[in-house]
Structures are given as C-alpha cells and as structure tokens.
Design a protein around this motif. Structure first.
Motif, PDB file in Angstrom:
ATOM      1  N   MET A  19       0.849  -1.204   0.000  1.00 16.37           N
ATOM      2  CA  MET A  19       0.000   0.000   0.000  1.00 16.37           C
ATOM      3  C   MET A  19       0.880   1.248   0.000  1.00 16.37           C
ATOM      4  N   SER A  20       0.692   2.140  -0.974  1.00 19.16           N
ATOM      5  CA  SER A  20       1.428   3.402  -1.006  1.00 19.16           C
ATOM      6  C   SER A  20       0.795   4.369  -0.016  1.00 19.16           C
ATOM      7  N   GLN A  21       1.625   4.840   0.911  1.00 20.39           N
ATOM      8  CA  GLN A  21       1.104   5.713   1.957  1.00 20.39           C
ATOM      9  C   GLN A  21       1.225   7.184   1.573  1.00 20.39           C
ATOM     10  N   ILE A  22       0.321   7.961   2.082  1.00 18.95           N
ATOM     11  CA  ILE A  22       0.361   9.400   1.876  1.00 18.95           C
ATOM     12  C   ILE A  22       1.218  10.024   2.966  1.00 18.95           C
ATOM     13  N   ARG A  23       2.061  10.961   2.590  1.00 20.48           N
ATOM     14  CA  ARG A  23       2.916  11.657   3.561  1.00 20.48           C
ATOM     15  C   ARG A  23       2.051  12.672   4.292  1.00 20.48           C
ATOM     16  N   LEU A  24       1.503  12.247   5.427  1.00 22.42           N
ATOM     17  CA  LEU A  24       0.441  12.997   6.096  1.00 22.42           C
ATOM     18  C   LEU A  24       0.891  14.396   6.502  1.00 22.42           C
ATOM     19  N   PHE A  25       1.983  14.482   7.258  1.00 23.79           N
ATOM     20  CA  PHE A  25       2.354  15.781   7.807  1.00 23.79           C
ATOM     21  C   PHE A  25       2.988  16.690   6.765  1.00 23.79           C
ATOM     22  N   SER A  26       3.777  16.122   5.846  1.00 24.45           N
ATOM     23  CA  SER A  26       4.310  16.970   4.782  1.00 24.45           C
ATOM     24  C   SER A  26       3.183  17.430   3.868  1.00 24.45           C
ATOM     25  N   GLY A  27       2.192  16.567   3.643  1.00 24.88           N
ATOM     26  CA  GLY A  27       1.019  16.974   2.872  1.00 24.88           C
ATOM     27  C   GLY A  27       0.249  18.073   3.557  1.00 24.88           C
ATOM     28  N   LEU A  28       0.127  17.949   4.879  1.00 26.30           N
ATOM     29  CA  LEU A  28      -0.562  18.973   5.659  1.00 26.30           C
ATOM     30  C   LEU A  28       0.143  20.317   5.528  1.00 26.30           C
ATOM     31  N   LEU A  29       1.471  20.308   5.624  1.00 26.02           N
ATOM     32  CA  LEU A  29       2.214  21.557   5.503  1.00 26.02           C
ATOM     33  C   LEU A  29       2.076  22.149   4.103  1.00 26.02           C
ATOM     34  N   THR A  30       2.075  21.296   3.089  1.00 31.09           N
ATOM     35  CA  THR A  30       1.921  21.782   1.714  1.00 31.09           C
ATOM     36  C   THR A  30       0.566  22.454   1.522  1.00 31.09           C
ATOM     37  N   VAL A  31      -0.491  21.745   1.910  1.00 30.13           N
ATOM     38  CA  VAL A  31      -1.837  22.304   1.759  1.00 30.13           C
ATOM     39  C   VAL A  31      -1.997  23.543   2.640  1.00 30.13           C
ATOM     40  N   GLY A  32      -1.494  23.466   3.874  1.00 24.46           N
ATOM     41  CA  GLY A  32      -1.618  24.594   4.788  1.00 24.46           C
ATOM     42  C   GLY A  32      -0.894  25.822   4.290  1.00 24.46           C
ATOM     43  N   ALA A  33       0.315  25.634   3.734  1.00 18.76           N
ATOM     44  CA  ALA A  33       1.086  26.779   3.258  1.00 18.76           C
ATOM     45  C   ALA A  33       0.390  27.467   2.083  1.00 18.76           C
ATOM     46  N   TRP A  34      -0.084  26.653   1.124  1.00 15.92           N
ATOM     47  CA  TRP A  34      -0.783  27.251  -0.019  1.00 15.92           C
ATOM     48  C   TRP A  34      -2.109  27.871   0.395  1.00 15.92           C
ATOM     49  N   THR A  35      -2.780  27.237   1.356  1.00 12.98           N
ATOM     50  CA  THR A  35      -4.037  27.808   1.846  1.00 12.98           C
ATOM     51  C   THR A  35      -3.775  29.121   2.570  1.00 12.98           C
ATOM     52  N   MET A  36      -2.681  29.179   3.331  1.00 13.07           N
ATOM     53  CA  MET A  36      -2.312  30.432   3.990  1.00 13.07           C
ATOM     54  C   MET A  36      -2.071  31.528   2.957  1.00 13.07           C
ATOM     55  N   LEU A  37      -1.355  31.186   1.884  1.00 12.05           N
ATOM     56  CA  LEU A  37      -1.100  32.174   0.834  1.00 12.05           C
ATOM     57  C   LEU A  37      -2.413  32.626   0.189  1.00 12.05           C
ATOM     58  N   SER A  38      -3.314  31.674  -0.036  1.00 17.76           N
ATOM     59  CA  SER A  38      -4.616  32.019  -0.605  1.00 17.76           C
ATOM     60  C   SER A  38      -5.393  32.943   0.320  1.00 17.76           C
ATOM     61  N   ARG A  39      -5.342  32.646   1.626  1.00 16.63           N
ATOM     62  CA  ARG A  39      -6.064  33.474   2.586  1.00 16.63           C
ATOM     63  C   ARG A  39      -5.465  34.876   2.681  1.00 16.63           C
ATOM     64  N   ILE A  40      -4.146  34.965   2.555  1.00 14.21           N
ATOM     65  CA  ILE A  40      -3.511  36.289   2.576  1.00 14.21           C
ATOM     66  C   ILE A  40      -3.984  37.108   1.377  1.00 14.21           C
ATOM     67  N   PHE A  41      -3.969  36.485   0.202  1.00 19.00           N
ATOM     68  CA  PHE A  41      -4.497  37.182  -0.977  1.00 19.00           C
ATOM     69  C   PHE A  41      -5.990  37.474  -0.812  1.00 19.00           C
ATOM     70  N   GLY A  42      -6.697  36.552  -0.122  1.00 18.49           N
ATOM     71  CA  GLY A  42      -8.113  36.785   0.144  1.00 18.49           C
ATOM     72  C   GLY A  42      -8.340  37.995   1.025  1.00 18.49           C
ATOM     73  N   PHE A  43      -7.450  38.182   2.005  1.00 18.51           N
ATOM     74  CA  PHE A  43      -7.555  39.370   2.849  1.00 18.51           C
ATOM     75  C   PHE A  43      -7.291  40.637   2.051  1.00 18.51           C
ATOM     76  N   VAL A  44      -6.284  40.571   1.205  1.00 17.14           N
ATOM     77  CA  VAL A  44      -6.011  41.733   0.346  1.00 17.14           C
ATOM     78  C   VAL A  44      -7.229  42.028  -0.525  1.00 17.14           C
ATOM     79  N   ARG A  45      -7.813  40.967  -1.080  1.00 14.85           N
ATOM     80  CA  ARG A  45      -9.019  41.121  -1.893  1.00 14.85           C
ATOM     81  C   ARG A  45     -10.141  41.785  -1.106  1.00 14.85           C
ATOM     82  N   ASP A  46     -10.378  41.310   0.132  1.00 17.39           N
ATOM     83  CA  ASP A  46     -11.483  41.847   0.913  1.00 17.39           C
ATOM     84  C   ASP A  46     -11.189  43.245   1.441  1.00 17.39           C
TER      85      ASP A  46
END
Length: 513
Positions: free
Chosen positions: A1-28
């Motif tokens: 079974m190929s495992q998902i890199r849980l915590f590195s995946g979390l950091l990847t998604v979290g970092a991009w989501t943080m960037l999106s939210r920052i741009f979202g704040f600028v937008r708002d």
C-alpha cells in the motif's frame, strides 16, 4: 500500500491555503475600500455566494466525500483508477451543465432564497444580474475539486492547494484594472468570477494530465461503480444541502439589517483563515490516508494519524480562536477600516468575529472527525447530524433575532457547529481503536487550552494598553503586528512550559512521513 505523507502533505496544503487566505484578505480589504458595505457590495457578495454555496454542495460535499474514499481504494490499480475517474468526471460534468443552466434561469428565486430582505429594492435586481454572470463558476470549480481529489489520493497536493490563489489574484487584478481604467467595479468583479474558475480548472487539469489522468467531458456511462458512487453520495449531498440551508438561514436573518451581510462576510473571512489553513488542510490530507489504511487493516496507523492530526489542529487552532475572541476590534479596524468601510462597520464586524471565534474549534474538530465516517463510506450518519445542526441553527438564528439583531446569525452558526462536532465525536466511539483518542491527546488537550486562554488574556491586555493606536493610520499596522508577534511568543513559551506541544516532535514526524 502506497502511503500518503500525512504531515508533509498537511504543511503543503496549509502553506498554499495560507497564501490564498492572505491574498483573500487583500481582496477583501480592497473590496471594503472600493464598495464598503453598500448595495453594490451586498449584491456582489450574494451573487458570489451562490456558486460558492453549491460548490460546497458538489465539490467538498456530495461527490468528493464519496469519490475520494472509493478512488483511494483503487489507486494501486492504475487502469481501474483511470476508468473510475473518467466515468465520474463525465457524470459530474453532465449533472453540472444541467444544474448551471437551471440555476441561471431561476436566479431570481435563488437570490430570494439567499436574501429575501433585498426584495423590493435595487439590491435584488442587481444581485440577480450579477448572479447569472457568476453562476457558471460552480461548474468549473466543482470539476476542479474532483480533479483535486484524484491528485490528493496520489499524495500530490501542490496544484490543488495552489488553485484557490488564482481566484484571489484574479479578483485583485480586476479591482485594480477597474480603478485604473474607470470601469464599473461591480461588473468587473462579477465577470472575473467565472474566468477565475476556468483558470483554476485548467491548473488542476494539467496536473492530473501529467499524472496520467486525462479527463475530458463526454456522455456519462452509468456503470455499477457510478451507481454505487451516487448511492453513497446521496446522503452526503443531503448533508451538504442541510449545511447550505444553515448558511441561507444566516443570510436571511442578516438581509433584514442594512449592512449585515457585508459585516458577516468580512467576519467570515477572518475566521476562515485558521479554518482553511488547519481544518481544511487536515480534511484534505486525512481522508485519503485513512481510506487507504482502512483498506489495509492498519488500525494502529489509522489511530496514530487521527490523533496526531487532532493534536496538531488543536495546538494551532485554540490560540487562533482565543485571539479572535480577545482582539476582534483591532483586527477588523486595521484590516478593513478605510475608504467606504467606517468605524461603525468595524464595531459590528468585530462582534461577529468574536462569536465566530468561539465556534472555530468546533469547525476544526468537524474537519478531523468527518474523515472517520467518509473513509468508511458512511455518509448517512453525518447527514443525520447535519439535520440536527440545522434545527439548532434555525432555532438560534431565528429565535434570537428579535433580541440580539444580526448577531443571531453568527450565534446560530457557532452553536450549531458545536452540536455537529459533539455528535460526530459521540457516535465515532463505536468505530473501534482507530477512532479513539489516545493517552497523549487526552493529556495534552487541557494544556493546549490553558496556554491558549492565557495567551488570549495577554493579547487583550496589550490591545487595551495600545487603544489610542488603533485610530492612528501611521501606527495601527505596526501595533497589530506587535501584538500578534508578542502573543505568538507568549503562546510558544507557555506551551513549552506546560508540555502542551513540542516542535521537536513535529520535526520528527515530518522526517518519518
């Protein structure tokens, strides 16, 4: 079974989501400055909310919650996985094209359902016009979400996590262009919405194509697997519909107060930052991981993944919730109070922020607990829990409206969130060891809470001392940065002293993952 890199995946998604939210704040921030809380702002926010409402129904809701577990269990057989993905993409495309056409035709009814308080004034006709332009966004973003599920199941998180950044960059660019060329800001923004959706779809489509999944629209084949998917998706769809009814209840209450829809929307953006960075990231990464572990009968691995995800989410979310409750007015004043957004708007929005802050931990816990059900293809019980949350929300929002005004909508959302989280936790106890809290989580949760509360008290004190700064255009931004930075340091020191959280453990987990 190929495992998902849980915590590195979390950091990847979290970092991009943080960037999106920052741009979202600028937008708002720009949206508040250009449009304030006036009729054009409210019409645009309602029109923009409509495709996003149904996006949550189709994308994060019915199809994805059913599709991701089923697809994750097929990824070890590439040909079977590709066939299932192609059939699902075709079925979803067919459904969404029909739905988009119907939505545009019946847009007046949708606007009335979203904001009946607009009826009889200029906001209603403007929202209908804006809504018809923006509504095709639901087609593009829902297909993008399905492709994101394909990528996530393979442990590829970057493209899917980066796609939301395109929306905010597009809207920021639209506002700057409208200002530079003298275009109507409302129409420029609303026409940008479907264009941004197409760009998001293109980004994840290219990433999926490179992975070997070239999915194109075609007439659907109603195979046994697709029929099974629809059967599993049915309760999830109903649950998604219930969640959206909750949002409609809040909008209806808010629409009877001038400016309230804008106040709640800006408040929503603020608490969505930690929710998106932590909760949504955890849900995105945890669901395919748990699905794979369940198929492989990896009970201990599933329990560890669930508990460490919960521990990390609480360690990051509880201090954020404490800050939203302790210093909402400085946050709103610094972020939004400029141009057409006045001091009275800041006061009202800050009140909603504090109420949402009380519900933030519940929203995060939902994101961690729901994968326990969806990984088992159990979509019925979350639907029943959503119905209970609907009743709680309606009773609170409608019942409290005559007594506390527009904040009844925020209180309804928060109380219902805690009800939903409680039901998810209570009924997960019969899922065995993989769904149980371990000793480490039970020991550390009170310590995380204590550190967060103490930090919140310190932040409140610092904000009170700096009260004159918040009305000073020169010093309020450095002042807020100082308060936030000092609060983060205080929390880190307290967490270490109490033994609530250790950075070294996160580093070790990242090395293992």
């Amino acid at each position: 079974m190929s495992q998902i890199r849980l915590f590195s995946g979390l950091l990847t998604v979290g970092a991009w989501t943080m960037l999106s939210r920052i741009f979202g704040f600028v937008r708002d921030i720009m949206l508040a400055a250009f449009l304030g809380a006036g009729p054009v702002a409210e019409a645009f926010l309602v029109a923009f909310s409509l495709p996003n409402l149904f996006r949550r129904f189709f994308a994060e809701g019915a199809f994805n919650m059913a599709f991701v577990p089923m697809f994750s269990k097929r990824v070890d057989d590439p040909e079977v996985a590709r066939a299932f993905a192609r059939d699902t993409f075709a079925a979803l495309s067919f459904i969404l094209v029909l739905f988009s056409a119907v939505g545009m035709i019946f847009m007046p009814a949708l606007v009335y359902a979203m904001a009946a308080g607009f009826s009889g004034d200029a906001r209603f006709d403007l929202a209908v016009e804006y809504g018809r332009v923006a509504f095709p966004y639901v087609l593009f973003i829902s297909l993008a979400a399905l492709l994101s599920g394909v990528l996530n199941a393979h442990g590829k998180f970057v493209a899917a996590a980066a796609a939301p950044v395109l929306l905010n960059i597009s809207l920021i660019t639209a506002m700057l262009t409208a200002w530079w060329l003298g275009w109507d800001a409302g129409y420029t923004l609303v026409w940008t919405v479907p264009i941004a959706g197409f760009l998001q779809l293109a980004l994840v489509w290219i990433a999926a194509d490179r992975l070997g999944f070239r999915l194109l629209p075609r007439l659907p084949k109603w195979t046994p697997e697709i029929r099974q998917l629809l059967i599993i998706a049915g309760p999830a769809a109903l649950a998604g519909g219930v969640v959206q009814i909750n949002l409609l209840v809040g909008r209806q209450v808010a629409s009877t107060f001038d400016g309230a829809i804008a106040w709640l929307s800006y408040a929503d953006r603020l608490y969505q930052l930690p929710l998106g960075v932590v909760g949504i990231a955890l849900g995105v990464v945890l669901l395919p991981d748990l699905s794979k572990r369940l198929k492989a009968n990896d009970t201990s691995g599933g329990q560890n993944a669930f508990n460490r995800a919960t521990e990390l989410s609480l360690a990051l979310t509880l201090p954020a919730a404490a800050a939203l409750v302790a210093i909402p007015l400085p946050l709103i004043t610094v972020l939004f109070e400029r141009g057409a957004f006045e001091a009275a708007d800041s006061q009202a929005t800050a009140l909603a922020v504090a109420i949402y802050g009380l519900g933030l931990p519940a929203f995060i816990l939902q994101k961690v607990l729901q994968p326990l059900y969806f990984a088992r293809e159990d979509t019925k019980r979350p639907f029943y829990f959503a119905l209970a949350a609907l009743v709680i929300n309606a009773v609170c929002a409608i019942g409290l409206r005559p007594y506390i005004g527009f904040t009844a909508a925020a209180w309804g959302t928060t109380i219902a969130a805690w009800g939903m989280a409680g039901l998810l936790w209570w009924y997960a106890r019969d899922m065995g060891q993989a769904a149980r809290f371990d000793k480490r989580l039970a020991t550390r949760t009170p310590k995380i809470l204590a550190a967060s509360l103490l930090m919140g008290g310190a932040a409140y004190g610092m904000a009170a001392i700096l009260d004159p700064v918040w009305s000073n255009d020169t010093w309020r931004i450095p002042g807020l940065i100082g308060v936030i930075a000092a609060s983060m340091i205080i929390y880190a020191v307290l967490a270490r002293a109490l033994g609530a959280f250790r950075i070294s453990e996160l580093k070790a987990q990242l090395k293992r993952s």
